[in-house]
Design a protein around this motif. Sequence first.
Motif, short mmCIF file in Angstrom:
data_model
loop_
_atom_site.label_atom_id
_atom_site.label_comp_id
_atom_site.label_asym_id
_atom_site.label_seq_id
_atom_site.Cartn_x
_atom_site.Cartn_y
_atom_site.Cartn_z
N ASN A 56 -34.93 37.31 -15.66
CA ASN A 56 -34.05 37.04 -15.10
C ASN A 56 -34.29 37.17 -14.06
N ASP A 57 -33.40 36.58 -13.42
CA ASP A 57 -33.77 37.08 -11.60
C ASP A 57 -32.11 38.00 -11.40
N PRO A 58 -32.46 38.78 -10.66
CA PRO A 58 -30.67 39.48 -10.58
C PRO A 58 -30.21 38.86 -9.03
N ALA A 59 -31.20 38.12 -8.34
CA ALA A 59 -30.28 37.00 -7.20
C ALA A 59 -29.71 36.60 -7.63
N LEU A 60 -29.95 35.67 -8.68
CA LEU A 60 -28.95 34.41 -9.23
C LEU A 60 -28.40 35.13 -9.45
N ALA A 61 -28.13 36.39 -10.29
CA ALA A 61 -27.06 36.29 -11.29
C ALA A 61 -25.80 36.68 -10.25
N ARG A 62 -26.56 37.34 -9.07
CA ARG A 62 -25.51 37.98 -7.68
C ARG A 62 -24.57 36.34 -6.97
N LEU A 63 -25.73 36.03 -6.90
CA LEU A 63 -25.31 34.10 -6.10
C LEU A 63 -25.55 33.38 -6.62
N GLY A 64 -25.75 32.87 -7.62
CA GLY A 64 -25.82 31.59 -8.99
C GLY A 64 -26.64 31.06 -8.32
N MET A 65 -26.69 30.23 -9.89
CA MET A 65 -27.95 29.93 -9.52
C MET A 65 -28.47 28.50 -8.50
N PHE A 66 -27.73 28.16 -7.90
CA PHE A 66 -27.58 26.83 -6.76
C PHE A 66 -27.65 27.62 -5.81
N ALA A 67 -28.13 29.09 -5.26
CA ALA A 67 -28.53 29.55 -4.36
C ALA A 67 -30.13 28.76 -3.99
N SER A 68 -30.03 29.11 -2.67
CA SER A 68 -31.24 28.17 -1.92
C SER A 68 -32.41 29.81 -1.99
N ALA A 69 -33.32 29.06 -1.61
CA ALA A 69 -35.27 29.87 -1.63
C ALA A 69 -34.55 31.37 -1.05
N GLU A 70 -33.80 30.58 0.49
CA GLU A 70 -34.02 31.52 1.64
C GLU A 70 -33.44 32.52 0.92
N ALA A 71 -32.27 32.31 0.61
CA ALA A 71 -30.22 33.52 0.29
C ALA A 71 -30.86 34.46 -0.89
N ARG A 72 -31.94 34.02 -1.78
CA ARG A 72 -32.81 34.57 -3.17
C ARG A 72 -33.95 35.70 -2.62
N GLU A 73 -34.12 35.06 -1.60
CA GLU A 73 -35.28 35.81 -0.54
C GLU A 73 -35.09 37.08 0.08
N GLN A 74 -34.15 36.67 0.90
CA GLN A 74 -33.14 38.12 1.83
C GLN A 74 -32.70 38.58 0.38
N PHE A 75 -31.93 38.33 -0.04
CA PHE A 75 -31.27 39.80 -1.06
C PHE A 75 -32.39 39.90 -2.20
N ALA A 76 -33.67 39.67 -2.57
CA ALA A 76 -34.75 40.19 -2.92
C ALA A 76 -34.81 41.25 -1.69
N GLU A 77 -34.84 41.23 -0.72
CA GLU A 77 -35.52 41.76 0.65
C GLU A 77 -34.82 43.37 1.46
N GLU A 78 -33.19 42.92 0.97
CA GLU A 78 -32.17 43.51 1.70
C GLU A 78 -32.51 44.50 -0.14
N ASN A 79 -32.65 44.47 -1.39
CA ASN A 79 -32.75 45.06 -2.04
C ASN A 79 -33.42 45.83 -2.52
N GLY A 80 -34.64 45.65 -1.88
CA GLY A 80 -35.90 46.53 -2.37
C GLY A 80 -36.71 45.63 -3.75
#
Length: 341
Positions: A56-80
């Motif tokens: 499970n990817d926390p970025a997908l849970a927060r941003l949704g399954m259609f979130a872009s790779a850039e948005a997911r990477e930014q979320f991962a970076e901001e949350n460590g």
Amino acid sequence: MTVDTLPESGIGGTSKVKGPSRLNAGRLVFRRLVLAPVTLLGVTFAVFVMVDLSPNDPALARLGMFASAEAREQFAEENGLNDPLVVRFVRFLGDLVQFDFGDSVVRPETVGELISRALPVSFQLMAFSIALACLFGLVLGVLAAWKEGRATDRAISGLVAMLYAAPDFWLGLLFIQTFAVALGILPSGGYVPISEGFGPWLSPIIGPAVVLALGIMAALTRIVRASMADELAKDYVITARGSGLSWPVVLFRNVLRNALITPITVLGVVIGSLMSGAVLVETIFNLPGMGTLLITGVNQGDLGVVRAVAIVAAAVFVVVNLVVDLLHVALSPRSVEMSAQ
């Protein structure tokens, strides 16, 4: 030594902790108190790693399954989330000692807030279940041992065998079908805070509490029966009865205390199965407890909630077993000598 002293120091009795035994008891208690947080730290690390390895990817849970790779990477970076595992665990541990479980990635609440609402519900359910299981398990176990080999013993043993083998989800569905659907005397689920009155609180929670208690009651009944039967066959019981002491005196002054040492020791392990059974029972009866929160967290990919529920459950299990160990030392001072060697 007279017969009147048998319950305190007779054959099979328990002696008081004196002299060096007190020192050994103190050492054993200190060892348990030190071992408990170390065990909890190891469990916390294991839970953290297992949840981290989840697909499970926390970025997908927060941003949704259609979130872009850039948005997911930014979320991962901001949350460590891109930090090394050890760094993330140390950061998580630092927050944990402050009772900060982080934020939910699905709900607009902190994980601590979700836990604070769900934990009292599960605590009430489990406390009620344990009370019912201990009460009826003790009564049935003592009665079966007292009537060993007779029809009462066989009836209790047969009932216990059926309850022990019956799964919780089947008992829950049967309870709902009987008392909620057919008879209509109890609700099929839900929860009412105890602050709104004992009656409204008891009505929806008695069903899941009884269902959860039946399996534990069956296990305790079998253990109490075996322990009581073994104790009743000892020489000091025969001597006391032959000397004219009544059954209540023999039973409550010595036999019952000695016989309860094993059931109390096993109770700590049984409570572990109680937690796992609570997940199913809460789901069936729609109780907003820790089990329901865990299932919801898994389904929604909310790893912070899953991690927090698992750690809180592990902490409860460790604390309960610590209390059981201390009770065992109090009830059986001779075990202190054996453990200290």
